[in-house]
Design a protein around this motif. Structure first.
Motif, PDB file in Angstrom:
ATOM      1  N   ARG A 110       4.651   3.133   7.971  1.00 49.43           N
ATOM      2  CA  ARG A 110       4.784   4.801   8.410  1.00 49.43           C
ATOM      3  C   ARG A 110       3.809   6.307   8.271  1.00 49.43           C
ATOM      4  NH1 ARG A 110      11.448   5.263   8.733  1.00 49.43           N
ATOM      5  NH2 ARG A 110      11.960   2.482   8.621  1.00 49.43           N
ATOM      6  N   HIS A 111       4.248   6.984   8.594  1.00 54.48           N
ATOM      7  CA  HIS A 111       2.666   7.983   8.496  1.00 54.48           C
ATOM      8  C   HIS A 111       3.784   8.968   7.464  1.00 54.48           C
ATOM      9  CE1 HIS A 111      -0.783   7.380   9.932  1.00 54.48           C
ATOM     10  NE2 HIS A 111      -0.348   7.151  10.702  1.00 54.48           N
ATOM     11  N   TYR A 112       3.867   8.621   5.746  1.00 57.35           N
ATOM     12  CA  TYR A 112       5.555   9.560   5.637  1.00 57.35           C
ATOM     13  C   TYR A 112       4.697  10.717   5.272  1.00 57.35           C
ATOM     14  CZ  TYR A 112       8.878   4.868   5.141  1.00 57.35           C
ATOM     15  OH  TYR A 112       9.252   3.989   5.373  1.00 57.35           O
ATOM     16  N   VAL A 113       5.204  11.980   4.692  1.00 57.98           N
ATOM     17  CA  VAL A 113       5.090  13.251   4.250  1.00 57.98           C
ATOM     18  C   VAL A 113       5.064  13.052   3.281  1.00 57.98           C
ATOM     19  CG1 VAL A 113       5.860  15.077   5.029  1.00 57.98           C
ATOM     20  CG2 VAL A 113       6.305  13.876   6.461  1.00 57.98           C
ATOM     21  N   PHE A 114       5.839  12.501   1.828  1.00 57.06           N
ATOM     22  CA  PHE A 114       5.411  12.896   0.842  1.00 57.06           C
ATOM     23  C   PHE A 114       4.112  11.720   0.434  1.00 57.06           C
ATOM     24  CE2 PHE A 114       5.954  10.207  -3.142  1.00 57.06           C
ATOM     25  CZ  PHE A 114       6.276  11.499  -4.772  1.00 57.06           C
ATOM     26  N   SER A 115       4.059  10.418   0.781  1.00 55.46           N
ATOM     27  CA  SER A 115       2.442   9.796   0.828  1.00 55.46           C
ATOM     28  C   SER A 115       1.409  11.280   1.342  1.00 55.46           C
ATOM     29  CB  SER A 115       2.454   9.610   1.129  1.00 55.46           C
ATOM     30  OG  SER A 115       3.275   8.158   1.246  1.00 55.46           O
ATOM     31  N   LYS A 116       1.291  11.866   2.281  1.00 50.56           N
ATOM     32  CA  LYS A 116       0.291  12.486   2.195  1.00 50.56           C
ATOM     33  C   LYS A 116       0.367  13.800   1.159  1.00 50.56           C
ATOM     34  CE  LYS A 116      -0.060  10.284   6.577  1.00 50.56           C
ATOM     35  NZ  LYS A 116      -0.681   9.317   6.362  1.00 50.56           N
ATOM     36  N   LEU A 117       1.553  14.610   0.980  1.00 47.17           N
ATOM     37  CA  LEU A 117       1.980  15.335   0.197  1.00 47.17           C
ATOM     38  C   LEU A 117       1.014  15.291  -1.128  1.00 47.17           C
ATOM     39  CD1 LEU A 117       2.940  17.627  -1.283  1.00 47.17           C
ATOM     40  CD2 LEU A 117       4.788  16.901  -1.610  1.00 47.17           C
ATOM     41  N   PHE A 139       0.994  -1.092  -0.168  1.00 50.34           N
ATOM     42  CA  PHE A 139       0.073  -0.309   0.090  1.00 50.34           C
ATOM     43  C   PHE A 139       0.776   1.426   0.146  1.00 50.34           C
ATOM     44  CE2 PHE A 139      -2.319   2.786   2.512  1.00 50.34           C
ATOM     45  CZ  PHE A 139      -3.043   3.956   1.695  1.00 50.34           C
ATOM     46  N   GLN A 140       0.916   2.094  -1.150  1.00 49.10           N
ATOM     47  CA  GLN A 140       1.540   2.899  -1.668  1.00 49.10           C
ATOM     48  C   GLN A 140       0.783   4.582  -1.333  1.00 49.10           C
ATOM     49  OE1 GLN A 140       4.935   2.694  -3.974  1.00 49.10           O
ATOM     50  NE2 GLN A 140       4.991   0.611  -3.323  1.00 49.10           N
ATOM     51  N   LEU A 141       0.559   5.080  -0.416  1.00 48.64           N
ATOM     52  CA  LEU A 141      -0.153   6.327  -1.017  1.00 48.64           C
ATOM     53  C   LEU A 141      -0.206   7.162  -1.925  1.00 48.64           C
ATOM     54  CD1 LEU A 141      -3.252   7.617   0.420  1.00 48.64           C
ATOM     55  CD2 LEU A 141      -1.536   8.633   2.374  1.00 48.64           C
ATOM     56  N   ASP A 142       1.163   7.162  -2.393  1.00 51.02           N
ATOM     57  CA  ASP A 142       0.962   7.533  -2.970  1.00 51.02           C
ATOM     58  C   ASP A 142       0.470   7.717  -4.434  1.00 51.02           C
ATOM     59  OD1 ASP A 142       3.900   6.925  -2.801  1.00 51.02           O
ATOM     60  OD2 ASP A 142       3.999   8.201  -5.098  1.00 51.02           O
ATOM     61  N   LEU A 198     -11.609   7.072  -2.379  1.00 48.88           N
ATOM     62  CA  LEU A 198     -10.270   5.868  -2.033  1.00 48.88           C
ATOM     63  C   LEU A 198      -9.011   7.306  -0.967  1.00 48.88           C
ATOM     64  CD1 LEU A 198      -9.331   3.272  -4.210  1.00 48.88           C
ATOM     65  CD2 LEU A 198     -10.370   3.478  -1.852  1.00 48.88           C
ATOM     66  N   ALA A 199      -8.849   7.870  -2.182  1.00 46.16           N
ATOM     67  CA  ALA A 199      -7.247   8.249  -1.404  1.00 46.16           C
ATOM     68  C   ALA A 199      -7.968   9.247   0.074  1.00 46.16           C
ATOM     69  CB  ALA A 199      -6.777   9.976  -2.128  1.00 46.16           C
ATOM     70  N   VAL A 200      -9.355  10.058   0.022  1.00 44.11           N
ATOM     71  CA  VAL A 200      -9.904  10.526   1.158  1.00 44.11           C
ATOM     72  C   VAL A 200     -10.353   9.249   2.509  1.00 44.11           C
ATOM     73  CG1 VAL A 200     -11.984  11.786   2.005  1.00 44.11           C
ATOM     74  CG2 VAL A 200     -11.449  12.414  -0.667  1.00 44.11           C
ATOM     75  N   ALA A 201     -10.790   8.616   1.575  1.00 42.59           N
ATOM     76  CA  ALA A 201     -10.147   7.172   2.956  1.00 42.59           C
ATOM     77  C   ALA A 201      -9.504   7.241   3.511  1.00 42.59           C
ATOM     78  CB  ALA A 201     -11.359   6.854   2.562  1.00 42.59           C
ATOM     79  N   ARG A 202      -7.834   6.442   2.961  1.00 38.76           N
ATOM     80  CA  ARG A 202      -6.904   6.303   3.394  1.00 38.76           C
ATOM     81  C   ARG A 202      -5.536   7.339   3.533  1.00 38.76           C
ATOM     82  NH1 ARG A 202      -5.720   0.498   0.646  1.00 38.76           N
ATOM     83  NH2 ARG A 202      -4.811   0.328   3.033  1.00 38.76           N
ATOM     84  N   TRP A 203      -6.256   8.438   3.754  1.00 36.80           N
ATOM     85  CA  TRP A 203      -4.089   9.117   3.135  1.00 36.80           C
ATOM     86  C   TRP A 203      -4.565   9.426   4.816  1.00 36.80           C
ATOM     87  CZ3 TRP A 203      -4.517  13.955   6.486  1.00 36.80           C
ATOM     88  CH2 TRP A 203      -5.608  14.230   6.923  1.00 36.80           C
ATOM     89  N   ARG A 204      -5.108   9.080   6.254  1.00 35.41           N
ATOM     90  CA  ARG A 204      -4.515   8.963   7.552  1.00 35.41           C
ATOM     91  C   ARG A 204      -4.198   8.132   7.816  1.00 35.41           C
ATOM     92  NH1 ARG A 204      -9.764  11.474   6.869  1.00 35.41           N
ATOM     93  NH2 ARG A 204      -9.668  13.509   7.355  1.00 35.41           N
TER      94      ARG A 204
END
Length: 387
Positions: free
Chosen positions: A167-174, A110-113, A147-153
């Protein structure tokens, strides 16, 4: 590196060329990563290759269409989804670098970015395709955004595909922020007649919530710089993307603080490393060519043109006699490392050269740097010789 039958563009045409001679950081890169997509499209379209860009657009849409929940980080060149990783233990590997891998385990991560990367690519793709936005495309964009809205946290494995946990990577949130920003731009061009205003307001609120969380937990209070993960002062070269992606303006104090932190903590002889250790693997790696080019672009945005051109020249000087670059470079042994040639490295050259040229034009300065001109002349001579 383009598969003509489908338009797919691979990260590299090789597998298991090591990031450390004799080490285990050996990966199969003969696949297409979605995070490369928007950069590839921009590079192709901006460099006079519209047909290749449109062909890749078609592959992108075909490979990812359908259920957004099944979205993957990478795909095979014909859209294959199951890319199970195996080790060929009977092979010694390049200069004794084991294991030799076929397949890439990252396809299951799972890679949020990836949501943000895909939405940014679709935004650009629809622009290149002349505003093509059929109902099924609109539904797909909506589903990816949700999906991004549901999973960004949630924590994730991140852009570097670490194998030491989420982990909670800053780039992923960005990139979640970028995805929502791109989706809002798409919605503004193609309004949803039934729920457009309500949808836009909700997405905009979520975008601002992501920004607030990044600014609260992704900036080190001591240095004022963007960092690798929430509530941790460790640096990461991806922090430069806050500048390059327009999250902060070049004159924002956090931009200069981030550039200075990366240059001080992650640089050796001008070459930039991705991060410090702690990724679940033994050994070390070389500097990351793309990260050095990110720093060159960021320096240009900050108006530090001489430093920017020096970093670009440094990378161009690492290319081989055909003008090709690997994924990494060891400034101690002056050798290229990792899979070769690496698409990301060459995309970084194009992007850095473009940024430097644009900033110079805005300041009415001279044209492209001599190093960039020499590099282009070299490639032209090679091409003429080959034909």
């Amino acid at each position: 590196m383009i598969y003509a039958e489908t338009g797919a563009i691979i990260a590299a045409p090789t597998t298991s060329l090591p990031e450390e001679i004799g080490g285990e950081r050996n990966w199969d890169y003969r696949y297409t990563w979605l995070r490369d997509a928007s950069a590839m499209l921009a590079a192709l379209a901006g460099s006079g290759y519209p047909d290749e860009a449109r062909h890749f657009c078609d592959w992108l849409v075909d490979a990812t269409a359908g259920a957004a929940k099944e979205l993957q980080v990478l795909y095979g060149i014909a859209g294959e989804r199951e890319l199970d990783e195996t080790c060929l233990d009977h092979l010694e590997g390049y200069r004794g670098s084991r294991p030799v891998r076929v397949g890439n385990e990252a396809w299951e991560q799972f890679q949020l970015d990836v949501y943000g990367e895909l939405l940014a690519a679709l935004d650009l793709a629809m622009h290149l395709r002349g505003g093509d936005y059929r109902p099924e495309r609109a539904r797909f964009v909506h589903d990816v955004v949700e999906l991004a809205v549901a999973r960004w946290r949630e924590p994730d494995e991140g852009i570097w595909e670490v194998r030491s946990g989420r982990r909670h990577y800053v780039f992923s949130k960005l990139m979640a922020w970028i995805g929502l920003d791109s989706a809002i731009r798409i919605l503004d061009r193609h309004p949803d007649q039934a729920r457009g205003p309500e949808l836009r307001r909700r997405w905009a609120r979520e975008r601002e919530e992501i920004r607030a969380e990044i600014e609260r937990r992704g900036v080190d209070p001591a240095t004022g710089a963007f960092v690798q993960e929430f509530d941790n002062a460790a640096p990461d070269a991806t922090a430069l993307q806050a500048i390059l992606r327009g999250f902060v303006a070049p004159d924002d104090p956090r931009a200069a603080a981030t550039v200075d932190l990366i240059d001080a903590e992650l640089t050796r002889d001008g070459h930039v490393y991705r991060y410090h250790g702690g990724d679940g693997l033994r050994g070390e790696e070389g500097s990351f060519v793309l990260c050095t080019l990110w720093l060159a672009s960021a320096l240009a945005y900050l108006g530090r043109m001489e430093e920017a051109e020096q970093r670009l020249s440094l990378v161009l000087g690492c290319a081989n006699d055909l003008g090709l670059l690997a994924e990494e470079y060891d400034p101690l042994t002056h050798s290229q490392l990792g899979n070769f040639p690496q698409g990301f490295s060459h995309l970084g050259v194009i992007a850095a050269a473009h940024v430097i040229e644009v900033v110079k034009r805005q300041g009415e300065g001279p044209g492209p740097s001599p190093a960039a001109e020499d590099y282009i002349d070299k490639l032209v001579r090679i091409r003429r010789a080959a034909t």
